[in-house]
Design an enzyme around this catalytic site. Structure first.
Site, PDB file in Angstrom:
ATOM      1  N   HIS A 104       1.678   4.529  -2.810  1.00 21.03           N
ATOM      2  CA  HIS A 104       1.772   5.988  -2.620  1.00 21.03           C
ATOM      3  C   HIS A 104       3.134   6.477  -3.112  1.00 21.03           C
ATOM      4  CE1 HIS A 104      -1.871   6.770  -0.422  1.00 21.03           C
ATOM      5  NE2 HIS A 104      -1.580   5.966   0.575  1.00 21.03           N
ATOM      6  N   HIS A 163       3.372   6.761  -6.825  1.00 21.69           N
ATOM      7  CA  HIS A 163       2.604   7.922  -7.290  1.00 21.69           C
ATOM      8  C   HIS A 163       3.457   9.186  -7.143  1.00 21.69           C
ATOM      9  CE1 HIS A 163      -1.670   9.935  -7.092  1.00 21.69           C
ATOM     10  NE2 HIS A 163      -1.126  10.045  -8.286  1.00 21.69           N
ATOM     11  N   HIS A 180       0.835  -1.208   0.000  1.00 20.02           N
ATOM     12  CA  HIS A 180       0.000   0.000   0.000  1.00 20.02           C
ATOM     13  C   HIS A 180       0.873   1.262   0.000  1.00 20.02           C
ATOM     14  CE1 HIS A 180      -3.607   2.386   1.362  1.00 20.02           C
ATOM     15  NE2 HIS A 180      -2.636   3.183   1.772  1.00 20.02           N
ATOM     16  N   GLU A 181       1.780   1.327   0.955  1.00 16.49           N
ATOM     17  CA  GLU A 181       2.624   2.530   1.054  1.00 16.49           C
ATOM     18  C   GLU A 181       3.498   2.673  -0.182  1.00 16.49           C
ATOM     19  OE1 GLU A 181       1.755   4.635   3.072  1.00 16.49           O
ATOM     20  OE2 GLU A 181       0.539   3.293   4.293  1.00 16.49           O
TER      21      GLU A 181
END
Ligand code: ZN
Length: 680
Positions: A470, A473, A466-467
């Site tokens: 980020h 991105h 998940h991290e």
């Protein structure tokens, strides 16, 4: 003092940061930036992007590079001196930003650049200007002078309250420990968890086993400890952190929450919004709080019957098999794990040997390398804040360095809980050089014990993915304007799209094989065990869904209520929300809200719904990979080019449609959660 300031392309020298030098360096930088703005405004040339916007972006970039390492250190290596310096800097920053946002000449100059027909701005530059002009309005540019003063004071108070809230949670978390002298007291815990507890004790020069409120320790007790009284004790300590119900009441967040909500409300009203939720949603992908509530209630309608059925099953199982006829909040994780074992014949602990940290990282890197045509290489000898932190560089297919990141994986004392991605700097063309992005990736996984490598739970693997989403991105952006590069300028409720998207790879055989291998035998997860994992994927997913809906609705409701003047009222709203959507009864002493840092100390105020909102986007985006193949080059390239690289250069909906070929649909989310059928 000067030596503290990082060189234009260098990384922060974390080990050399002197707390005494922080405040003077900040003051100097703010003064330099103020002088620059004055000079630019007195320039007789007509302002344009190159002579006005870009130099100000350079100034903003200098400030970020100075302050971001301080904020990061406060989160990962907190101490009193640093905290003091950081908290002393906050009002100065807040004052500076409000002053910028209320500077009429500045506003006019930006407006004239946007209006000028000769400007020939590209669409990304226009988006950046639109965002800036909007933020002037949101900083009170149109207010009378006395109201502007009030706005400024509120902003300062809010930033201090938010910092104090998170300090209280951190202090309350470290304040409570429980030393056990008999291993018998921890019966049920895995060898790994016992070793971690023994290690915590010995790190503090104690003998025995130490339970702390850091998440891996708390979670191990809640899930595995056979001793019900122990579970209750630890649950009580954890869920009363920073509240009046805690044993130590020094860190009580009660009045901070009330004050924060009142000030947010006042600020929203000053700007002409009905309430803070309207103010928050004004810059989001969602159109209105009413639309969001409708969305959340629709999800509740679909998932609540599933959640109720799951909870009823759990109660029956706990009564019949575990002798727990009055299932309590501190029993649910424990009983759920036992039920899961019975239904699917495996426990979360069975998976851990397959997730040694090095292998997980290698597989994660391999997945993103083949999806996006990049290369990730470890880089030693980089100055950091702790031995646990490592450093990596990302290269594109031409072998050019495009980004770097720190990775700090393990829970420890004086480190904030949870997992997050932070930015040191973003991709930015300064006019004389191209700055490449640098991210901090932070998790709180269980650290290695003894000679064993760190072994992750499946949940910890998912959090890391998940991290990392980020991070990608932030790091793979191709936008070169500061305010819309990477995750900057992306609507908050779309920010979780790339992160939640990455989680999907943790559930596919094809990709799990790339990062799961037994730490002793190097074997892949056996087919029989993998089938069990898949069969259990939707286990209690209704309960998990309604829990998120509870947080989201509670957050919106307290930010729509203009009458809050006591912690009891906040509690009452939480209680009502629980009546509406929760299935696990919360005990009277539970003060979850006092530790809800996302909305009181993070950026999620009236925005916690963003997780669910963006999950619609991420599930739907991933469904294209399900259709075209997990490593489909076309889908991978499109996701890279239409979503990750675009940053905030256009509205998130445009990026989504460009990738998916249509607007998002909620079906994939429900399907991924196993919530499509009847809850028969
Ligand atoms: Zn996230």
């Amino acid at each position: 003092m000067k030596s503290y300031l990082p060189e234009s392309q260098s990384l922060p020298s974390f080990s050399k940061i002197e707390t005494d030098a922080i405040l003077p360096a900040l003051e100097q930088c703010l003064e330099d930036n103020r002088t620059l703005l004055k000079t630019l405004l007195s320039n007789t040339e007509t302002p344009n992007w190159d002579n006005f916007v870009r130099p100000l972006e350079v100034a903003e970039n200098n400030l970020t590079r100075l302050w971001s390492p301080i904020g990061h250190l406060k989160a990962v290596k907190n101490n009193d001196e640093l905290r003091e310096a950081y908290n002393a800097g906050l009002p100065k920053l807040s004052e500076y930003y409000t002053e910028l946002g209320q500077n009429a000449d500045f506003f006019q100059a930006m407006q004239s650049i946007q209006d000028s027909k000769s400007a020939s701005l590209n669409s990304a530059q226009q988006k950046s200007l639109d965002d800036s002009l909007k933020s002037f309005t949101r900083s009170g540019i149109n207010l009378s002078e006395d109201k502007q003063q009030r706005f400024k004071a509120i902003s300062q108070q809010l930033s201090q309250l938010s910092s104090k809230f998170s300090d209280n949670v951190l202090d309350a978390t470290s304040d409570w420990t429980l030393l056990l002298n008999e291993e018998e007291a921890l019966k049920g815990l895995s060898e790994n968890a016992l070793a971690a507890a023994a290690q915590s004790a010995s790190q503090r020069d104690l003998e025995g086993w130490l339970i702390t409120l850091e998440f891996p320790s708390f979670n191990a007790v809640m899930t595995y400890a056979d001793d019900r009284e122990l579970r209750e004790k630890v649950y009580r300590a954890y869920t009363t952190r920073a509240s009046a119900e805690a044993v130590n009441k020094d860190f009580n967040n009660d009045s901070l929450m009330v004050e924060t909500l009142q000030l947010r409300q006042e600020m929203a009203e000053l700007l002409g919004f009905a309430h803070y939720a309207d103010y928050s949603v004004d810059v989001k992908m969602a159109e209105s709080p009413a639309q969001i509530i409708g969305f959340l209630e629709e999800l509740a309608e679909k998932s609540l019957p599933h959640a109720q059925k799951e909870f009823a099953e759990l109660k029956t199982f706990a009564a019949e098999q575990l002798g727990l006829s009055d299932l309590q909040a501190w029993d649910t994780s424990y009983a759920s794990d036992k039920l899961k074992q019975q239904l699917f014949d495996f426990s979360n602990e069975d998976l851990k040997p397959y997730f040694p940290v090095d292998h997980v990282l290698k597989g994660l890197f391999q997945i993103v390398e083949s999806l996006y045509g990049i290369q990730i290489k470890a880089q030693d000898d980089v100055d950091s804040w702790h031995n646990d932190a490592s450093f990596y560089e990302i290269f594109n297919s031409q072998g050019e360095l495009i980004a770097q990141f720190y990775l700090d994986l393990y829970a420890r004392q004086h480190k904030r809980g949870g997992a997050w991605m932070g930015s040191y700097c973003t991709r930015f063309d300064t006019g004389s050089a191209l700055q490449t992005p640098v991210a901090y990736m932070t998790c709180n996984a269980s650290s290695p014990t003894g000679d064993k490598p760190a072994l992750f739970t499946h949940d910890e693997v998912i959090t890391l993915f998940h991290e990392f989403g980020h991070g990608l991105h932030h790091m793979l952006t191709q936008v070169e304007y500061l305010s819309i590069s990477g995750i900057s300028g992306v609507e908050w409720d779309a920010v979780e799209l790339p992160s939640q998207f990455m989680e999907n790879f943790c559930w596919q055989r094809e990709t799990i094989d790339l990062f799961a291998a037994h730490y002793e035998t190097n074997e892949k997860i056996p087919e029989a065990l993998f089938s069990k994992i898949k069969a259990a994927q939707h286990f209690q997913s209704g309960m998990a869904m309604v829990r998120q809906l509870e947080f989201s609705l509670f957050d919106l409701k307290i930010h729509m209520d203009k009458t809050i003047d006591s912690p009891q009222q906040i509690q009452a709203i939480l209680d009502q929300t629980r009546e509406q959507v929760a299935v696990i009864p919360a005990p009277d002493f539970n003060r979850f809200q006092n530790g809800f840092s996302h909305i009181f100390a993070g950026g999620y105020a009236a925005g916690y719904y963003s997780y669910k909102w963006a999950e619609v986007l991420s599930a739907d985006a991933f469904s294209r990979f399900e259709e075209e193949g997990l490593f489909s080059e076309k889908a991978g390239t499109d996701f890279l080019e239409q979503v990750l690289q675009q940053g905030g250069s256009r509205p998130a909906m445009e990026s989504f449609v460009a990738f998916r070929g249509r607007e998002p649909e909620v079906d994939a989310l429900l399907r991924h959660n196993g919530l499509t059928g009847e809850a028969a």
